[in-house]
Design a protein around this motif. Structure first.
Motif, mmCIF file in Angstrom:
data_model
loop_
_atom_site.group_PDB
_atom_site.id
_atom_site.type_symbol
_atom_site.label_atom_id
_atom_site.label_comp_id
_atom_site.label_asym_id
_atom_site.label_seq_id
_atom_site.Cartn_x
_atom_site.Cartn_y
_atom_site.Cartn_z
ATOM 1 N N LEU A 383 -49.764 18.167 -68.879
ATOM 2 C CA LEU A 383 -50.785 17.730 -67.923
ATOM 3 C C LEU A 383 -50.706 16.234 -67.628
ATOM 4 N N ILE A 384 -50.560 15.438 -68.667
ATOM 5 C CA ILE A 384 -50.629 13.987 -68.527
ATOM 6 C C ILE A 384 -49.937 13.346 -69.725
ATOM 7 N N SER A 385 -49.315 12.196 -69.515
ATOM 8 C CA SER A 385 -48.570 11.558 -70.602
ATOM 9 C C SER A 385 -49.514 10.802 -71.535
ATOM 10 N N GLN A 386 -49.048 10.575 -72.751
ATOM 11 C CA GLN A 386 -49.824 9.799 -73.707
ATOM 12 C C GLN A 386 -49.977 8.350 -73.235
ATOM 13 N N ASP A 387 -48.986 7.835 -72.521
ATOM 14 C CA ASP A 387 -49.096 6.477 -71.993
ATOM 15 C C ASP A 387 -50.220 6.363 -70.975
ATOM 16 N N GLU A 388 -50.383 7.388 -70.140
ATOM 17 C CA GLU A 388 -51.471 7.361 -69.162
ATOM 18 C C GLU A 388 -52.830 7.442 -69.851
ATOM 19 N N LEU A 389 -52.934 8.244 -70.884
ATOM 20 C CA LEU A 389 -54.176 8.336 -71.639
ATOM 21 C C LEU A 389 -54.454 7.015 -72.364
ATOM 22 N N ARG A 390 -53.417 6.407 -72.897
ATOM 23 C CA ARG A 390 -53.581 5.125 -73.580
ATOM 24 C C ARG A 390 -54.094 4.062 -72.611
ATOM 25 N N GLN A 391 -53.669 4.115 -71.371
ATOM 26 C CA GLN A 391 -54.116 3.140 -70.379
ATOM 27 C C GLN A 391 -55.611 3.286 -70.103
ATOM 28 N N ILE A 392 -56.110 4.535 -70.085
ATOM 29 C CA ILE A 392 -57.549 4.753 -69.909
ATOM 30 C C ILE A 392 -58.313 4.082 -71.042
ATOM 31 N N ALA A 393 -57.840 4.285 -72.274
ATOM 32 C CA ALA A 393 -58.503 3.697 -73.436
ATOM 33 C C ALA A 393 -58.451 2.176 -73.384
ATOM 34 N N GLU A 394 -57.308 1.627 -73.017
ATOM 35 C CA GLU A 394 -57.158 0.170 -72.992
ATOM 36 C C GLU A 394 -57.985 -0.462 -71.874
ATOM 37 N N ASN A 395 -58.126 0.230 -70.754
ATOM 38 C CA ASN A 395 -58.957 -0.293 -69.669
ATOM 39 C C ASN A 395 -60.406 -0.435 -70.128
ATOM 40 N N TYR A 396 -60.899 0.562 -70.868
ATOM 41 C CA TYR A 396 -62.280 0.468 -71.353
ATOM 42 C C TYR A 396 -62.405 -0.677 -72.359
ATOM 43 N N ALA A 397 -61.466 -0.798 -73.261
ATOM 44 C CA ALA A 397 -61.517 -1.878 -74.255
ATOM 45 C C ALA A 397 -61.529 -3.244 -73.591
ATOM 46 N N GLN A 398 -60.785 -3.383 -72.520
ATOM 47 C CA GLN A 398 -60.733 -4.663 -71.824
ATOM 48 C C GLN A 398 -62.074 -4.980 -71.174
ATOM 49 N N ILE A 399 -62.666 -3.998 -70.494
ATOM 50 C CA ILE A 399 -63.960 -4.211 -69.830
ATOM 51 C C ILE A 399 -65.047 -4.511 -70.858
ATOM 52 N N ALA A 400 -65.013 -3.788 -71.985
ATOM 53 C CA ALA A 400 -66.047 -3.940 -73.008
ATOM 54 C C ALA A 400 -65.840 -5.163 -73.895
ATOM 55 N N GLY A 401 -64.698 -5.805 -73.787
ATOM 56 C CA GLY A 401 -64.485 -7.057 -74.507
ATOM 57 C C GLY A 401 -63.899 -6.911 -75.889
ATOM 58 N N PHE A 402 -63.272 -5.772 -76.198
ATOM 59 C CA PHE A 402 -62.678 -5.653 -77.524
ATOM 60 C C PHE A 402 -61.192 -5.293 -77.466
ATOM 61 N N SER A 403 -60.523 -5.702 -76.389
ATOM 62 C CA SER A 403 -59.073 -5.545 -76.375
ATOM 63 C C SER A 403 -58.466 -6.468 -77.429
ATOM 64 N N ARG A 404 -57.274 -6.144 -77.885
ATOM 65 C CA ARG A 404 -56.617 -6.994 -78.888
ATOM 66 C C ARG A 404 -56.418 -8.407 -78.340
ATOM 67 N N GLU A 405 -56.117 -8.505 -77.056
ATOM 68 C CA GLU A 405 -55.902 -9.819 -76.447
ATOM 69 C C GLU A 405 -57.178 -10.645 -76.502
ATOM 70 N N ALA A 406 -58.325 -10.009 -76.211
ATOM 71 C CA ALA A 406 -59.589 -10.737 -76.175
ATOM 72 C C ALA A 406 -60.004 -11.221 -77.567
ATOM 73 N N LEU A 407 -59.581 -10.515 -78.602
ATOM 74 C CA LEU A 407 -60.020 -10.846 -79.956
ATOM 75 C C LEU A 407 -58.966 -11.600 -80.768
ATOM 76 N N LYS A 408 -57.906 -12.051 -80.098
ATOM 77 C CA LYS A 408 -56.923 -12.880 -80.811
ATOM 78 C C LYS A 408 -57.587 -14.178 -81.253
ATOM 79 N N PRO A 409 -57.266 -14.651 -82.467
ATOM 80 C CA PRO A 409 -57.814 -15.931 -82.902
ATOM 81 C C PRO A 409 -57.415 -17.055 -81.955
ATOM 82 N N ALA A 410 -58.308 -18.010 -81.766
ATOM 83 C CA ALA A 410 -58.022 -19.156 -80.877
ATOM 84 C C ALA A 410 -56.926 -20.031 -81.480
#
Length: 410
Positions: A383-410
């Motif tokens: 039906l759909i690739s794991q990469d496409e599903l992963r992108q859905i999850a990562e998009n939410y994390a980015q909007i909600a502010g808990f992507s790995r990039e957003a939480l990298k130490p300064a």
């Protein structure tokens, strides 16, 4: 005059600790006469844990909860859709923790008492209104029952942390009602053997045909766990559930009667709970203003959102740190501090409110159901690739502010 915090929940107590950390005096006013460990489970994502670690609470929270290893998605037929590692296992510096809400609240409450002193925590104080003048604000109170009027209190700033049914928000938005789209929820905790790793956060099904969210919150010495579960159902014409009231299994259990998978018996999980609590799934449309002179809104009083994505409490805790920083920065002008806080937080949380309605994390399951026509499938990769599903999850994390990039130490 100190800063008055109306509401001693997770948001209000986190704000009190953040203010104290910056040398700002505050008083917390809580309606209940006695603080008790009540409720069910809550998940603290890495962005929430970053804030709580900054308040010096990481160790007791980790000791009281369970660190999640993974998040796993299934359809209502028990078929696997997607899995991703969580917290430290996904490369974050901080863990994702499942914990009993009452235990988290107790950790925060005890820290406030220890650091601020019990003279700054006022239970049995129901705030019923606020008036302002050039010098400050005057708060009116009754006792918890509403029968006895208590002495008014003065404050230089008032922060409404009194939840989705905020009395103070109602003063500025008197005609506003919660937005209810026919989704009701029932919650319980059941003691049983671990599911999968014993550190798995599970989402099963979707709201149209019944959805379950399941994760552990307590480890017992005998090897069993306390499992938190949430049932969600959207049915046209259903009346809105009440808040935190005992619910009836007969109102929802039939939807899950056939959910007996080789990895979990969902009806047994539901029946194993001593008590079931009912809640409505509600939010409110984002508003154009939180701050009114010396009064501002925080947490669910500011941006009530669907409890999807484990994000409501996280955003309240971030609100608290942001507001404390603004008050410390604009020490000579409290009203300017409140406006600065709102300018930072209102656009971000408004986007999360709308995202939680349309494309929450369980959109992964909704997408699979759409592609399969709501029927069993041979394999998700058809039906759909794991990469496409992963992108859905990562998009939410980015909007909600808990992507790995957003939480990298300064």
């Amino acid at each position: 005059m100190t800063i008055a915090i109306i509401g001693g929940g997770i948001g209000g107590l986190s704000l009190a600790l953040a203010l104290h950390q910056r040398g700002l005096a505050c008083d917390v006013y809580e309606t209940v006469p006695e603080v008790r460990e009540i409720g069910v489970g809550i998940t603290l994502l890495p962005h929430a844990m970053r804030e709580l670690a900054g308040l010096g609470l990481q160790a007791p929270i980790e000791a009281a909860g369970i660190e999640n290893l993974e998040s796993v998605f299934y359809n209502r037929f028990g078929q696997y859709i997607y899995r991703e590692p969580r917290g430290r296992h996904a490369g974050y510096e901080l863990p994702e923790i499942g914990i009993h809400r009452g235990k988290l609240h107790r950790i925060l409450y005890d820290a406030v008492l220890a650091r601020l002193g019990d003279a700054h925590v006022h239970t049995n104080h129901r705030c019923v209104g606020v008036a302002q003048d050039d010098a400050g604000a005057t708060l009116s109170f009754t006792d918890a029952s509403g029968a006895t009027q208590l002495a008014p209190r003065r404050a230089r700033v008032v922060v409404a942390c009194d939840g989705v049914n905020s009395t103070l928000r109602r003063q500025f938005y008197p005609d506003e009602k919660p937005a209810f789209a026919g989704i009701n929820t029932w919650r319980g905790v059941t003691r049983r053997a671990p599911i999968f790793s014993g550190k798995s956060y599970l989402r099963v099904g979707s709201i149209e045909t019944g959805k379950m969210v399941i994760y552990p919150i307590v480890d017992y010495p005998d090897g069993t766990q306390l499992i938190n579960w949430v049932a969600e159902i959207q049915r046209e014409g259903d009346a809105m559930n009440d808040w935190n009231r005992c619910g009836q299994r007969s109102a929802f259990a039939d939807v899950f009667s056939g959910w007996q998978f080789d990895w979990l018996d969902v009806p047994a999980l539901i029946n194993g709970a001593e008590t079931v609590l009912e809640y409505p799934m509600v939010d409110k449309d984002p508003v154009a203003q939180w701050t009114f002179g010396r009064v501002t809104l925080l947490g669910d009083a500011a941006h009530p959102m669907y409890p999807r994505g484990s994000n409501g409490s996280a955003q309240a805790i971030i609100d608290g740190r942001t507001l404390a920083e603004a008050l410390a920065t604009h020490a000579g002008d409290a009203c300017e501090a409140l406006r600065a806080y709102e300018a930072l937080r209102r656009p971000v949380t408004s986007k999360i409110v709308l995202t939680n309605r349309a494309t929450p994390p369980d959109f992964i399951i909704m997408k699979a159901d759409e592609l399969s026509g709501g029927k069993p499938f041979r394999h998700i990769d058809d039906l759909i690739s794991q990469d496409e599903l992963r992108q859905i999850a990562e998009n939410y994390a980015q909007i909600a502010g808990f992507s790995r990039e957003a939480l990298k130490p300064a």
